[in-house]
Design a protein around this motif. Structure first.
Motif, PDB file in Angstrom:
ATOM      1  N   ALA A 173      43.535 -53.499  49.579  1.00  0.00           N
ATOM      2  CA  ALA A 173      44.340 -52.284  49.393  1.00  0.00           C
ATOM      3  C   ALA A 173      43.963 -51.569  48.105  1.00  0.00           C
ATOM      4  CB  ALA A 173      45.828 -52.636  49.399  1.00  0.00           C
ATOM      5  N   ALA A 174      43.753 -52.323  47.029  1.00  0.00           N
ATOM      6  CA  ALA A 174      43.368 -51.712  45.752  1.00  0.00           C
ATOM      7  C   ALA A 174      41.943 -51.169  45.808  1.00  0.00           C
ATOM      8  CB  ALA A 174      43.510 -52.722  44.623  1.00  0.00           C
ATOM      9  N   ILE A 175      41.038 -51.923  46.440  1.00  0.00           N
ATOM     10  CA  ILE A 175      39.642 -51.457  46.577  1.00  0.00           C
ATOM     11  C   ILE A 175      39.593 -50.152  47.357  1.00  0.00           C
ATOM     12  CG2 ILE A 175      37.395 -51.973  47.597  1.00  0.00           C
ATOM     13  CD1 ILE A 175      38.003 -54.956  47.074  1.00  0.00           C
ATOM     14  N   PHE A 176      40.314 -50.110  48.487  1.00  0.00           N
ATOM     15  CA  PHE A 176      40.336 -48.892  49.301  1.00  0.00           C
ATOM     16  C   PHE A 176      40.916 -47.727  48.511  1.00  0.00           C
ATOM     17  CE2 PHE A 176      40.703 -51.291  53.637  1.00  0.00           C
ATOM     18  CZ  PHE A 176      39.433 -51.788  53.453  1.00  0.00           C
ATOM     19  N   SER A 177      42.011 -47.967  47.783  1.00  0.00           N
ATOM     20  CA  SER A 177      42.642 -46.891  47.005  1.00  0.00           C
ATOM     21  C   SER A 177      41.686 -46.356  45.950  1.00  0.00           C
ATOM     22  CB  SER A 177      43.914 -47.408  46.331  1.00  0.00           C
ATOM     23  OG  SER A 177      44.849 -47.846  47.286  1.00  0.00           O
ATOM     24  N   GLY A 178      41.018 -47.256  45.245  1.00  0.00           N
ATOM     25  CA  GLY A 178      40.073 -46.836  44.216  1.00  0.00           C
ATOM     26  C   GLY A 178      38.940 -46.009  44.779  1.00  0.00           C
ATOM     27  N   ARG A 179      38.413 -46.415  45.942  1.00  0.00           N
ATOM     28  CA  ARG A 179      37.330 -45.644  46.554  1.00  0.00           C
ATOM     29  C   ARG A 179      37.817 -44.261  46.979  1.00  0.00           C
ATOM     30  NH1 ARG A 179      32.512 -47.747  47.732  1.00  0.00           N
ATOM     31  NH2 ARG A 179      32.185 -46.384  49.524  1.00  0.00           N
ATOM     32  N   LEU A 180      38.990 -44.212  47.587  1.00  0.00           N
ATOM     33  CA  LEU A 180      39.505 -42.927  48.054  1.00  0.00           C
ATOM     34  C   LEU A 180      39.710 -41.958  46.893  1.00  0.00           C
ATOM     35  CD1 LEU A 180      42.024 -44.253  50.711  1.00  0.00           C
ATOM     36  CD2 LEU A 180      40.107 -42.711  51.189  1.00  0.00           C
ATOM     37  N   LEU A 181      40.225 -42.463  45.774  1.00  0.00           N
ATOM     38  CA  LEU A 181      40.449 -41.594  44.630  1.00  0.00           C
ATOM     39  C   LEU A 181      39.149 -41.208  43.935  1.00  0.00           C
ATOM     40  CD1 LEU A 181      43.727 -43.068  43.132  1.00  0.00           C
ATOM     41  CD2 LEU A 181      43.429 -40.945  44.398  1.00  0.00           C
ATOM     42  N   ASN A 182      38.062 -41.927  44.254  1.00  0.00           N
ATOM     43  CA  ASN A 182      36.729 -41.553  43.765  1.00  0.00           C
ATOM     44  C   ASN A 182      35.964 -40.740  44.810  1.00  0.00           C
ATOM     45  OD1 ASN A 182      35.863 -42.696  41.010  1.00  0.00           O
ATOM     46  ND2 ASN A 182      37.009 -44.396  41.900  1.00  0.00           N
ATOM     47  N   GLY A 183      36.671 -40.312  45.875  1.00  0.00           N
ATOM     48  CA  GLY A 183      36.055 -39.480  46.906  1.00  0.00           C
ATOM     49  C   GLY A 183      35.132 -40.239  47.838  1.00  0.00           C
ATOM     50  N   ARG A 184      35.351 -41.543  47.988  1.00  0.00           N
ATOM     51  CA  ARG A 184      34.502 -42.369  48.847  1.00  0.00           C
ATOM     52  C   ARG A 184      35.328 -43.045  49.926  1.00  0.00           C
ATOM     53  NH1 ARG A 184      31.242 -45.238  43.823  1.00  0.00           N
ATOM     54  NH2 ARG A 184      30.141 -43.362  43.112  1.00  0.00           N
ATOM     55  N   ALA A 185      34.727 -43.181  51.086  1.00  0.00           N
ATOM     56  CA  ALA A 185      35.446 -43.764  52.219  1.00  0.00           C
ATOM     57  C   ALA A 185      35.605 -45.276  52.049  1.00  0.00           C
ATOM     58  CB  ALA A 185      34.686 -43.474  53.517  1.00  0.00           C
ATOM     59  N   PRO A 186      36.728 -45.833  52.478  1.00  0.00           N
ATOM     60  CA  PRO A 186      36.869 -47.292  52.505  1.00  0.00           C
ATOM     61  C   PRO A 186      35.842 -47.897  53.453  1.00  0.00           C
ATOM     62  CG  PRO A 186      38.986 -46.198  52.884  1.00  0.00           C
ATOM     63  CD  PRO A 186      37.923 -45.148  52.966  1.00  0.00           C
ATOM     64  N   VAL A 187      35.251 -49.012  53.047  1.00  0.00           N
ATOM     65  CA  VAL A 187      34.274 -49.718  53.872  1.00  0.00           C
ATOM     66  C   VAL A 187      34.956 -50.941  54.469  1.00  0.00           C
ATOM     67  CG1 VAL A 187      32.067 -50.940  53.922  1.00  0.00           C
ATOM     68  CG2 VAL A 187      32.349 -48.904  52.482  1.00  0.00           C
ATOM     69  N   ILE A 188      34.899 -51.058  55.806  1.00  0.00           N
ATOM     70  CA  ILE A 188      35.596 -52.132  56.513  1.00  0.00           C
ATOM     71  C   ILE A 188      34.587 -52.939  57.311  1.00  0.00           C
ATOM     72  CG2 ILE A 188      37.341 -52.668  58.249  1.00  0.00           C
ATOM     73  CD1 ILE A 188      38.747 -50.082  57.526  1.00  0.00           C
ATOM     74  N   PHE A 189      34.599 -54.253  57.124  1.00  0.00           N
ATOM     75  CA  PHE A 189      33.715 -55.135  57.879  1.00  0.00           C
ATOM     76  C   PHE A 189      34.270 -55.354  59.283  1.00  0.00           C
ATOM     77  CE2 PHE A 189      32.596 -55.996  53.482  1.00  0.00           C
ATOM     78  CZ  PHE A 189      31.215 -56.058  53.542  1.00  0.00           C
ATOM     79  N   GLU A 190      33.391 -55.838  60.159  1.00  0.00           N
ATOM     80  CA  GLU A 190      33.714 -56.070  61.577  1.00  0.00           C
ATOM     81  C   GLU A 190      34.192 -54.770  62.207  1.00  0.00           C
ATOM     82  OE1 GLU A 190      35.883 -59.728  62.212  1.00  0.00           O
ATOM     83  OE2 GLU A 190      34.785 -60.746  60.606  1.00  0.00           O
ATOM     84  N   ASP A 191      35.338 -54.805  62.922  1.00  0.00           N
ATOM     85  CA  ASP A 191      35.801 -53.587  63.592  1.00  0.00           C
ATOM     86  C   ASP A 191      37.084 -53.036  62.997  1.00  0.00           C
ATOM     87  OD1 ASP A 191      37.555 -55.518  64.399  1.00  0.00           O
ATOM     88  OD2 ASP A 191      37.380 -55.117  66.543  1.00  0.00           O
ATOM     89  N   GLY A 192      37.582 -53.682  61.959  1.00  0.00           N
ATOM     90  CA  GLY A 192      38.804 -53.218  61.308  1.00  0.00           C
ATOM     91  C   GLY A 192      40.081 -53.705  61.950  1.00  0.00           C
TER      92      GLY A 192
END
Length: 379
Positions: free
Chosen positions: A237-256
């Motif tokens: 959750a923190a990794i995804f939030s940090g990427r989004l606020l840096n203008g980058r898409a969350p990266v999800i392994f497998e199919d999510g």
């Protein structure tokens, strides 16, 4: 009654929230933390503690592997909350010695002091150790016709074929995840998980042998303010939030679609306070989660919606070594002592995002992913 309490790792994400709660109850709190640079940046080098650290506690800079420093920190202590640990499933798969040294040996040093220093042992009335849902490996699964199963690992062939789910060995149907209870066999699938299993089992064994009431709390996937945003191995959750606020898409392994039990840090603290208050929990292991199944993709999309972003998650359709498919908690055992999760993920997002917005998050995910790919630990 006010007690003297030691919190190892008390400057960290969960530990610092626990320190706040213990101080609010009127206890005297000592923090023992090494200010790990991967978590705390330059704090150790500069000799400063994180801004959020409660000034009401006594702070001791030290490493749990340093016997003399830890023994001194234990002087006059009534209760120990052992939160200090290296965290990160993926990183543990290539920093093997470091994770075992800090988590397993560090806990062994603590327990050895309790076993051999009578002056310390005779005063400590309780030890609460931070365990982890990772020790289960995969969660519990069920086939409508053939009952429950505890699968260990998906085969390389299945992962290569992007067949992410487990199948009933009798009829071949896709197994459905069901809540995982504490009596499920422990099948750790990463070095991090093995080390957390070591911490739990060693603590309970020594506690029973020496009559030190000990409680192991198996945290599920924790999120909230004070997560180390520049640590690429912190929670998703923190990794995804940090990427989004840096203008980058969350990266999800497998199919999510993999399921997790996302638990707000305030509920983790709630469980620790119950362990302190209830002698009936002594010598037991307890799940600490919400009991609610939420997919990684659902989590990412909720964050995107909350932040008003136009980005969409990047689904890799590749696997990562040490990852499990599904696991969420059966929390009926700890509910019996009054535990009740209070924060739904959709509501707790606001706390996390406010924290992320207040920080300068250095997005190091790509570097961490490249390291895994280079080592053959991710596709």
């Amino acid at each position: 009654m006010a007690e003297s309490i030691l919190v190892t790792g008390g400057a960290g994400f969960i530990g610092s929230h626990l320190v706040d709660a213990l101080l609010a109850q009127g206890h005297r709190v000592r923090v023992f933390d090494n200010l790990e640079p991967q978590v705390h940046g330059a704090c150790r080098e500069s000799g400063t503690w994180p801004d959020y650290c409660n000034p009401g506690a006594d702070y001791v800079l030290g490493d749990v592997r340093d016997r003399e420093a830890l023994r001194k920190a234990l002087e006059g202590i009534d209760v120990v909350f052992h939160e200090g640990a290296m965290v990160g499933v993926a990183q543990s798969m290539y920093q093997i010695e470091r994770y075992i040294d800090v988590n397993t040996r560090g806990t062994a040093v603590l327990l050895d002091i309790l076993a051999n220093d009578a002056a310390v042992r005779d005063r400590v009335r309780k030890l609460v150790v931070a365990s982890s849902m990772s020790i289960y490996g995969e969660g519990t699964y069920a086939c409508p016709e053939h009952g429950q199963f505890y699968p260990v690992l998906r085969s390389e062939a299945s992962l290569a074929a992007r067949d992410w789910e487990f199948h009933c060995p009798t009829c071949g149907a896709v197994l459905q995840p069901v809540p995982t209870a504490e009596d499920k066999p422990l099948q750790a699938t990463s070095i991090y998980a093995i080390a957390k299993k070591d911490q739990e089992e060693m603590s309970l064994a020594v506690g029973r042998a020496y009559g030190i009431p000990t409680v192991a709390l198996r945290y599920f996937n924790t999120y909230g303010p004070r997560q180390a945003l520049s640590n690429p191995y912190t929670g998703a959750a923190a990794i995804f939030s940090g990427r989004l606020l840096n203008g980058r898409a969350p990266v999800i392994f497998e199919d999510g679609r993999q399921i997790r039990d996302l638990t707000h840090v305030s509920d983790i603290v709630q469980a620790n306070l119950l362990a302190l208050a209830h002698d009936g929990m002594d010598y037991g292991a307890f799940n600490v989660g919400t009991g609610r199944a939420l997919s990684i993709l659902d989590m990412a999309e909720a964050l995107i919606e909350h932040l008003g972003s136009a980005l969409t998650p990047e689904i890799t359709t590749t696997a990562r070594a040490g990852d499990i498919r599904h696991c969420y908690g059966d929390i009926s055992r700890i509910r019996a002592f009054g535990y009740a999760p209070r924060v739904r993920f959709e509501d707790g997002i606001a706390d996390l995002v406010a924290w992320v917005r207040s920080q300068t998050a250095v997005d190091r995910f790509d570097g961490a992913k490249d390291e895994l790919v280079k080592r053959g630990l991710a596709g």
